[in-house]
Design a protein around this motif. Structure first.
Motif, PDB file in Angstrom:
ATOM      1  N   GLU A  98      15.269  -8.524  -5.171  1.00  0.00           N
ATOM      2  CA  GLU A  98      16.386  -7.812  -5.520  1.00  0.00           C
ATOM      3  C   GLU A  98      15.715  -6.721  -6.779  1.00  0.00           C
ATOM      4  OE1 GLU A  98      20.258  -5.673  -6.094  1.00  0.00           O
ATOM      5  OE2 GLU A  98      18.929  -6.754  -4.353  1.00  0.00           O
ATOM      6  N   PHE A  99      15.045  -7.687  -8.049  1.00  0.00           N
ATOM      7  CA  PHE A  99      14.141  -6.876  -9.107  1.00  0.00           C
ATOM      8  C   PHE A  99      13.958  -5.547  -8.278  1.00  0.00           C
ATOM      9  CE2 PHE A  99      11.139  -5.173 -12.320  1.00  0.00           C
ATOM     10  CZ  PHE A  99      11.889  -5.486 -13.668  1.00  0.00           C
ATOM     11  N   VAL A 100      12.304  -6.215  -7.483  1.00  0.00           N
ATOM     12  CA  VAL A 100      11.677  -5.003  -6.419  1.00  0.00           C
ATOM     13  C   VAL A 100      12.688  -3.826  -5.685  1.00  0.00           C
ATOM     14  CG1 VAL A 100      10.725  -4.764  -4.605  1.00  0.00           C
ATOM     15  CG2 VAL A 100       9.961  -6.426  -6.310  1.00  0.00           C
ATOM     16  N   ALA A 101      13.609  -4.140  -5.164  1.00  0.00           N
ATOM     17  CA  ALA A 101      14.611  -3.267  -4.604  1.00  0.00           C
ATOM     18  C   ALA A 101      14.686  -2.951  -4.932  1.00  0.00           C
ATOM     19  CB  ALA A 101      15.581  -4.648  -3.815  1.00  0.00           C
ATOM     20  N   ARG A 102      15.689  -2.927  -6.637  1.00  0.00           N
ATOM     21  CA  ARG A 102      16.212  -1.794  -7.360  1.00  0.00           C
ATOM     22  C   ARG A 102      15.322  -0.772  -7.438  1.00  0.00           C
ATOM     23  NH1 ARG A 102      21.012  -5.079 -11.498  1.00  0.00           N
ATOM     24  NH2 ARG A 102      22.330  -6.056  -9.315  1.00  0.00           N
ATOM     25  N   VAL A 103      13.919  -1.693  -8.524  1.00  0.00           N
ATOM     26  CA  VAL A 103      12.536  -0.411  -8.709  1.00  0.00           C
ATOM     27  C   VAL A 103      12.384   0.206  -7.509  1.00  0.00           C
ATOM     28  CG1 VAL A 103      10.172  -0.296  -9.427  1.00  0.00           C
ATOM     29  CG2 VAL A 103      12.045  -1.897 -10.509  1.00  0.00           C
ATOM     30  N   ALA A 104      12.551   0.446  -6.628  1.00  0.00           N
ATOM     31  CA  ALA A 104      12.542   0.562  -4.991  1.00  0.00           C
ATOM     32  C   ALA A 104      13.528   1.866  -4.650  1.00  0.00           C
ATOM     33  CB  ALA A 104      12.474   0.272  -3.769  1.00  0.00           C
ATOM     34  N   GLN A 105      14.666   1.638  -5.236  1.00  0.00           N
ATOM     35  CA  GLN A 105      15.784   2.146  -4.892  1.00  0.00           C
ATOM     36  C   GLN A 105      15.563   3.663  -6.222  1.00  0.00           C
ATOM     37  OE1 GLN A 105      19.856   1.026  -5.493  1.00  0.00           O
ATOM     38  NE2 GLN A 105      20.755   3.506  -4.026  1.00  0.00           N
ATOM     39  N   ARG A 106      15.171   3.015  -7.201  1.00  0.00           N
ATOM     40  CA  ARG A 106      15.604   3.958  -8.461  1.00  0.00           C
ATOM     41  C   ARG A 106      14.351   4.766  -8.375  1.00  0.00           C
ATOM     42  NH1 ARG A 106      17.787  -0.934 -12.264  1.00  0.00           N
ATOM     43  NH2 ARG A 106      19.551   0.301 -12.584  1.00  0.00           N
ATOM     44  N   ALA A 107      12.767   4.687  -8.230  1.00  0.00           N
ATOM     45  CA  ALA A 107      11.942   5.065  -7.957  1.00  0.00           C
ATOM     46  C   ALA A 107      11.819   5.454  -6.583  1.00  0.00           C
ATOM     47  CB  ALA A 107      10.760   4.513  -8.592  1.00  0.00           C
ATOM     48  N   ASP A 108      12.588   5.280  -6.113  1.00  0.00           N
ATOM     49  CA  ASP A 108      11.846   6.054  -4.414  1.00  0.00           C
ATOM     50  C   ASP A 108      10.861   5.888  -3.861  1.00  0.00           C
ATOM     51  OD1 ASP A 108      12.955   7.640  -1.831  1.00  0.00           O
ATOM     52  OD2 ASP A 108      12.108   9.849  -2.882  1.00  0.00           O
ATOM     53  N   LEU A 109      10.732   4.478  -3.589  1.00  0.00           N
ATOM     54  CA  LEU A 109       9.818   4.163  -3.511  1.00  0.00           C
ATOM     55  C   LEU A 109       9.822   2.982  -2.113  1.00  0.00           C
ATOM     56  CD1 LEU A 109       8.043   2.158  -6.814  1.00  0.00           C
ATOM     57  CD2 LEU A 109       7.390   4.460  -5.354  1.00  0.00           C
ATOM     58  N   ASP A 110       8.570   2.299  -1.155  1.00  0.00           N
ATOM     59  CA  ASP A 110       9.197   1.412  -0.256  1.00  0.00           C
ATOM     60  C   ASP A 110       8.848   0.192  -1.618  1.00  0.00           C
ATOM     61  OD1 ASP A 110       6.276   1.257  -0.186  1.00  0.00           O
ATOM     62  OD2 ASP A 110       5.888   1.990   1.244  1.00  0.00           O
ATOM     63  N   GLU A 111       9.757  -0.917  -0.972  1.00  0.00           N
ATOM     64  CA  GLU A 111       9.363  -1.898  -1.461  1.00  0.00           C
ATOM     65  C   GLU A 111       8.009  -2.482  -1.691  1.00  0.00           C
ATOM     66  OE1 GLU A 111      12.246  -5.283  -0.774  1.00  0.00           O
ATOM     67  OE2 GLU A 111      13.829  -3.297  -0.849  1.00  0.00           O
ATOM     68  N   PRO A 112       6.285  -3.121  -0.690  1.00  0.00           N
ATOM     69  CA  PRO A 112       5.422  -3.043  -1.648  1.00  0.00           C
ATOM     70  C   PRO A 112       4.664  -2.384  -2.619  1.00  0.00           C
ATOM     71  CG  PRO A 112       6.149  -2.865   0.987  1.00  0.00           C
ATOM     72  CD  PRO A 112       6.839  -2.242   0.969  1.00  0.00           C
ATOM     73  N   ALA A 113       5.284  -0.550  -2.570  1.00  0.00           N
ATOM     74  CA  ALA A 113       4.727  -0.063  -3.917  1.00  0.00           C
ATOM     75  C   ALA A 113       5.298  -0.228  -4.858  1.00  0.00           C
ATOM     76  CB  ALA A 113       4.869   1.307  -2.897  1.00  0.00           C
ATOM     77  N   ALA A 114       6.763  -0.469  -4.436  1.00  0.00           N
ATOM     78  CA  ALA A 114       7.583  -1.405  -5.768  1.00  0.00           C
ATOM     79  C   ALA A 114       6.916  -2.157  -6.171  1.00  0.00           C
ATOM     80  CB  ALA A 114       9.222  -0.773  -5.453  1.00  0.00           C
ATOM     81  N   ARG A 115       6.499  -3.169  -6.077  1.00  0.00           N
ATOM     82  CA  ARG A 115       6.477  -4.702  -6.435  1.00  0.00           C
ATOM     83  C   ARG A 115       4.700  -4.248  -6.382  1.00  0.00           C
ATOM     84  NH1 ARG A 115       7.212  -9.224  -5.014  1.00  0.00           N
ATOM     85  NH2 ARG A 115       8.903  -8.706  -4.033  1.00  0.00           N
ATOM     86  N   ASP A 116       4.191  -3.446  -6.383  1.00  0.00           N
ATOM     87  CA  ASP A 116       2.579  -3.381  -7.544  1.00  0.00           C
ATOM     88  C   ASP A 116       3.265  -2.237  -8.738  1.00  0.00           C
ATOM     89  OD1 ASP A 116       1.007  -3.762  -5.342  1.00  0.00           O
ATOM     90  OD2 ASP A 116       0.919  -2.676  -4.836  1.00  0.00           O
ATOM     91  N   VAL A 117       4.203  -1.543  -8.631  1.00  0.00           N
ATOM     92  CA  VAL A 117       4.562  -0.813 -10.193  1.00  0.00           C
ATOM     93  C   VAL A 117       5.538  -1.510 -10.910  1.00  0.00           C
ATOM     94  CG1 VAL A 117       6.292   0.857 -10.382  1.00  0.00           C
ATOM     95  CG2 VAL A 117       4.711   1.084  -8.427  1.00  0.00           C
ATOM     96  N   VAL A 118       5.750  -3.197 -10.723  1.00  0.00           N
ATOM     97  CA  VAL A 118       6.757  -3.944 -11.308  1.00  0.00           C
ATOM     98  C   VAL A 118       5.322  -4.476 -11.952  1.00  0.00           C
ATOM     99  CG1 VAL A 118       8.146  -6.116 -10.919  1.00  0.00           C
ATOM    100  CG2 VAL A 118       8.975  -3.826 -10.274  1.00  0.00           C
TER     101      VAL A 118
END
Length: 137
Positions: A72-92
């Motif tokens: 859910e943490f990754v999904a929220r970052v993905a939504q806020r940053a307009d990313l797919d979830e694998p990219a959001a995971r790397d960002v986190v």
């Protein structure tokens, strides 16, 4: 660590420009603020540059932590940053490594102990001494 250095470190780690990195950092920090109690947010914020303190600012609705898992943490970052979830995971991961470098080790360790086991994949790189680079975001 000052704000520009923080953003530049994240930009380098996820291979993006500093302007985009600002949005990625703020998306991650806003999500982190939701995951922590108001007191935990304040403890962390005191060690971060002023613009990040604003991103972490607790509100009355964040006094109690929203206890969501790593997915859910990754999904929220993905939504806020307009990313797919694998990219959001790397960002986190990149933001957590940079937070670790910016704050005292004890503060980051305290933060990590508040996360359930499923966050291990997100914080493991930050806990590894000497890690400064990440995979492609």
């Amino acid at each position: 660590m000052n704000y520009d250095t923080f953003v530049d470190q994240v930009a380098r780690r996820v291979r993006t420009d500093p302007e985009r990195a600002v949005a990625l950092v703020h998306a991650t920090m806003a999500t982190l603020a939701e995951r922590l109690t108001g007191g935990e947010v304040l403890d962390l914020a005191t060690q971060l540059p002023a613009p990040l303190r604003l991103a972490l600012r607790p509100s009355p609705s964040t006094e109690a932590a929203d206890r969501f898992g790593a997915a859910e943490f990754v999904a929220r970052v993905a939504q806020r940053a307009d990313l797919d979830e694998p990219a959001a995971r790397d960002v986190v991961r990149a933001v957590f490594v940079t937070v670790r470098e910016a704050v005292s080790g004890g503060e980051f360790d305290d933060l990590v102990t508040r996360f359930p086991r499923d966050y291990r994949d997100l914080v493991e790189l930050a806990l590894t001494p000497g890690v400064s680079a990440l995979r492609r975001a």
